[in-house]
Motif scaffolding. Structure first.
Motif, PDB file in Angstrom:
ATOM      1  N   PHE A  12     -58.077  45.809  -9.938  1.00 54.41           N
ATOM      2  CA  PHE A  12     -57.130  46.076 -11.023  1.00 54.41           C
ATOM      3  C   PHE A  12     -55.688  45.902 -10.558  1.00 54.41           C
ATOM      4  CE2 PHE A  12     -57.224  50.311  -9.139  1.00 54.41           C
ATOM      5  CZ  PHE A  12     -55.921  50.770  -9.308  1.00 54.41           C
ATOM      6  N   MET A  13     -55.422  46.162  -9.265  1.00 56.82           N
ATOM      7  CA  MET A  13     -54.078  45.930  -8.733  1.00 56.82           C
ATOM      8  C   MET A  13     -53.807  44.435  -8.569  1.00 56.82           C
ATOM      9  SD  MET A  13     -52.227  48.653  -8.361  1.00 56.82           S
ATOM     10  CE  MET A  13     -51.014  48.271  -7.085  1.00 56.82           C
ATOM     11  N   GLN A  14     -54.844  43.684  -8.216  1.00 57.02           N
ATOM     12  CA  GLN A  14     -54.686  42.232  -8.111  1.00 57.02           C
ATOM     13  C   GLN A  14     -54.374  41.632  -9.481  1.00 57.02           C
ATOM     14  OE1 GLN A  14     -58.375  40.896  -6.400  1.00 57.02           O
ATOM     15  NE2 GLN A  14     -58.062  42.009  -4.485  1.00 57.02           N
ATOM     16  N   ARG A  15     -55.083  42.104 -10.504  1.00 54.75           N
ATOM     17  CA  ARG A  15     -54.805  41.611 -11.862  1.00 54.75           C
ATOM     18  C   ARG A  15     -53.413  42.032 -12.314  1.00 54.75           C
ATOM     19  NH1 ARG A  15     -60.222  43.284 -12.603  1.00 54.75           N
ATOM     20  NH2 ARG A  15     -59.508  45.238 -13.549  1.00 54.75           N
ATOM     21  N   ALA A  16     -53.013  43.256 -11.962  1.00 56.01           N
ATOM     22  CA  ALA A  16     -51.679  43.730 -12.334  1.00 56.01           C
ATOM     23  C   ALA A  16     -50.603  42.867 -11.686  1.00 56.01           C
ATOM     24  CB  ALA A  16     -51.506  45.184 -11.916  1.00 56.01           C
ATOM     25  N   LEU A  17     -50.800  42.526 -10.409  1.00 54.94           N
ATOM     26  CA  LEU A  17     -49.820  41.693  -9.702  1.00 54.94           C
ATOM     27  C   LEU A  17     -49.749  40.298 -10.310  1.00 54.94           C
ATOM     28  CD1 LEU A  17     -47.838  41.289  -7.363  1.00 54.94           C
ATOM     29  CD2 LEU A  17     -49.798  40.671  -5.915  1.00 54.94           C
ATOM     30  N   LEU A  18     -50.906  39.682 -10.532  1.00 53.10           N
ATOM     31  CA  LEU A  18     -50.922  38.325 -11.085  1.00 53.10           C
ATOM     32  C   LEU A  18     -50.356  38.305 -12.501  1.00 53.10           C
ATOM     33  CD1 LEU A  18     -51.633  35.369 -10.934  1.00 53.10           C
ATOM     34  CD2 LEU A  18     -53.998  35.938 -11.572  1.00 53.10           C
ATOM     35  N   GLY A  19     -50.780  39.264 -13.335  1.00 51.29           N
ATOM     36  CA  GLY A  19     -50.270  39.319 -14.700  1.00 51.29           C
ATOM     37  C   GLY A  19     -48.783  39.596 -14.740  1.00 51.29           C
ATOM     38  N   GLY A  20     -48.321  40.505 -13.883  1.00 53.87           N
ATOM     39  CA  GLY A  20     -46.896  40.811 -13.832  1.00 53.87           C
ATOM     40  C   GLY A  20     -46.075  39.621 -13.387  1.00 53.87           C
ATOM     41  N   VAL A  21     -46.569  38.874 -12.412  1.00 54.51           N
ATOM     42  CA  VAL A  21     -45.842  37.690 -11.933  1.00 54.51           C
ATOM     43  C   VAL A  21     -45.792  36.619 -13.016  1.00 54.51           C
ATOM     44  CG1 VAL A  21     -45.923  35.769 -10.292  1.00 54.51           C
ATOM     45  CG2 VAL A  21     -46.268  38.109  -9.481  1.00 54.51           C
ATOM     46  N   LEU A  22     -46.904  36.401 -13.714  1.00 52.20           N
ATOM     47  CA  LEU A  22     -46.905  35.420 -14.805  1.00 52.20           C
ATOM     48  C   LEU A  22     -45.899  35.801 -15.881  1.00 52.20           C
ATOM     49  CD1 LEU A  22     -50.748  34.782 -15.197  1.00 52.20           C
ATOM     50  CD2 LEU A  22     -49.048  33.156 -14.353  1.00 52.20           C
ATOM     51  N   ALA A  23     -45.878  37.089 -16.236  1.00 53.37           N
ATOM     52  CA  ALA A  23     -44.912  37.553 -17.235  1.00 53.37           C
ATOM     53  C   ALA A  23     -43.486  37.414 -16.724  1.00 53.37           C
ATOM     54  CB  ALA A  23     -45.193  39.011 -17.600  1.00 53.37           C
ATOM     55  N   ALA A  24     -43.284  37.701 -15.436  1.00 52.02           N
ATOM     56  CA  ALA A  24     -41.944  37.627 -14.851  1.00 52.02           C
ATOM     57  C   ALA A  24     -41.428  36.190 -14.839  1.00 52.02           C
ATOM     58  CB  ALA A  24     -41.959  38.198 -13.438  1.00 52.02           C
ATOM     59  N   LEU A 142     -47.146  30.664 -20.284  1.00 48.11           N
ATOM     60  CA  LEU A 142     -46.210  30.169 -19.273  1.00 48.11           C
ATOM     61  C   LEU A 142     -46.127  28.645 -19.303  1.00 48.11           C
ATOM     62  CD1 LEU A 142     -44.364  30.494 -16.825  1.00 48.11           C
ATOM     63  CD2 LEU A 142     -46.416  30.632 -15.390  1.00 48.11           C
ATOM     64  N   VAL A 143     -47.278  28.003 -19.340  1.00 49.66           N
ATOM     65  CA  VAL A 143     -47.304  26.534 -19.354  1.00 49.66           C
ATOM     66  C   VAL A 143     -46.630  25.991 -20.610  1.00 49.66           C
ATOM     67  CG1 VAL A 143     -48.805  24.506 -19.465  1.00 49.66           C
ATOM     68  CG2 VAL A 143     -49.361  26.388 -17.908  1.00 49.66           C
ATOM     69  N   VAL A 144     -46.953  26.579 -21.761  1.00 50.87           N
ATOM     70  CA  VAL A 144     -46.397  26.101 -23.037  1.00 50.87           C
ATOM     71  C   VAL A 144     -44.888  26.306 -23.076  1.00 50.87           C
ATOM     72  CG1 VAL A 144     -46.341  26.507 -25.521  1.00 50.87           C
ATOM     73  CG2 VAL A 144     -48.530  26.424 -24.321  1.00 50.87           C
ATOM     74  N   THR A 190     -45.858  37.747 -25.673  1.00 50.03           N
ATOM     75  CA  THR A 190     -46.926  37.546 -24.690  1.00 50.03           C
ATOM     76  C   THR A 190     -46.750  38.404 -23.442  1.00 50.03           C
ATOM     77  OG1 THR A 190     -45.722  35.628 -23.785  1.00 50.03           O
ATOM     78  CG2 THR A 190     -47.428  35.200 -25.432  1.00 50.03           C
ATOM     79  N   SER A 191     -45.543  38.894 -23.190  1.00 53.58           N
ATOM     80  CA  SER A 191     -45.303  39.664 -21.969  1.00 53.58           C
ATOM     81  C   SER A 191     -45.350  41.169 -22.161  1.00 53.58           C
ATOM     82  CB  SER A 191     -43.928  39.293 -21.382  1.00 53.58           C
ATOM     83  OG  SER A 191     -43.859  37.925 -21.069  1.00 53.58           O
ATOM     84  N   TYR A 192     -45.354  41.633 -23.424  1.00 52.07           N
ATOM     85  CA  TYR A 192     -45.245  43.076 -23.628  1.00 52.07           C
ATOM     86  C   TYR A 192     -46.459  43.831 -23.105  1.00 52.07           C
ATOM     87  CZ  TYR A 192     -48.572  44.281 -27.326  1.00 52.07           C
ATOM     88  OH  TYR A 192     -49.717  44.558 -28.021  1.00 52.07           O
TER      89      TYR A 192
END
Length: 271
Positions: A12-24, A142-144, A190-192
């Motif tokens: 869950f921390m790995q997903r949080a990091l990846l999701g947070g970075v994508l949003a960032a 992110l890509v779009v 998408t980031s909220y």
């Protein structure tokens, strides 16, 4: 180095990091235009204005993202309609709709006695609860958005620095402004999920503002802002893990702290 690596051994921390970075990264790319164009108030209003749509979606059992998109769309269209029809300034129209949507959301929430937990997640996010489906959504967004930003780079630059020249060159500044608002809306919606409607503005503004201390070029501002945003996510998650603080708030605080550090460091480092 266990303090740095141990938290991210958990899925869950790995997903949080990846999701947070994508949003960032998404917010840094779009946020660069927000900072350069001076649209911070609009970004904040869009983030807060999503509350009624998300609240209705949660109460009805629909995907919250659908409600967020509808509310943000109403805000985006409503600002233009109110400012044109009522003869009000853009900022006044944003302020009126912002207060109206936020109060409507609070009114909807107040009708449900069992809504406290959901409201906390809506306002402050649940970065530690990011799922695989959320990661795919963030990646596609992110890509779009990067593609749209690259495609519209020239009219966006002309709009940001000289709208009259943009009109003279046939770049349609009004259409470019609408496209820019749509990009900001998409980034906020998408980031909220990562840090909530109240704190998404931190990722939208802070990394780009920190990057502008070091570079004036737009592509490098986006790249450096994305790096700063990723650092803020990492630092925020570590702070949340070790100090027991809320994940979204920790990320937002880290992002704002990076601006303060950048401003301080830039004052010391010779230009």
């Amino acid at each position: 180095m266990a303090w740095l690596t141990d938290p991210f051994l958990l899925p869950f921390m790995q997903r949080a990091l990846l999701g947070g970075v994508l949003a960032a990264v998404t917010c840094a790319v779009v946020g660069t235009w927000v900072v350069v164009r001076g649209m911070a108030f609009l970004g904040e209003a869009l983030a807060h204005g999503m509350l009624p749509g998300v609240a209705v979606a949660v109460l009805a059992g629909w995907p919250p993202l659908v409600g967020a998109a509808v509310s943000a769309g109403v805000m985006s269209v409503g600002v233009g309609v109110v400012s044109r029809r009522a003869g009000l300034s853009h900022d006044t129209a944003i302020g009126l709709l912002f207060v109206g949507m936020l109060s409507l959301g609070i009114a909807i929430v107040s009708r449900s006695r069992s809504f406290a937990t959901d409201v906390t997640a809506i306002l402050f996010g649940d970065v530690l609860g990011i799922r695989a489906a959320d990661l795919w959504l963030l990646a596609v967004a992110l890509v779009v958005l990067i593609g749209a930003t690259a495609l519209l780079h020239r009219p966006f630059v002309a709009l940001s620095f000289d709208p009259r020249t943009a009109a003279t060159l046939g770049l349609r500044p009004r259409a470019a402004h609408v496209a820019m608002v749509l990009l900001v809306t998409a980034a906020v919606v998408t980031s909220y999920q990562a840090i909530g409607t109240l704190l998404v503005v931190a990722l939208l503004l802070a990394p780009a503002a920190a990057a502008r201390q070091w570079t004036a070029r737009l592509p490098s501002t986006m790249a450096l802002g994305a790096l700063f945003g990723a650092v803020a996510v990492l630092a925020g998650l570590l702070l949340s893990w070790h100090a027991g603080t809320a994940g979204g708030a920790s990320i937002a605080f880290s992002a704002v702290a990076l601006v303060a550090l950048s401003v301080t460091a830039r004052a010391v480092v010779p230009r």
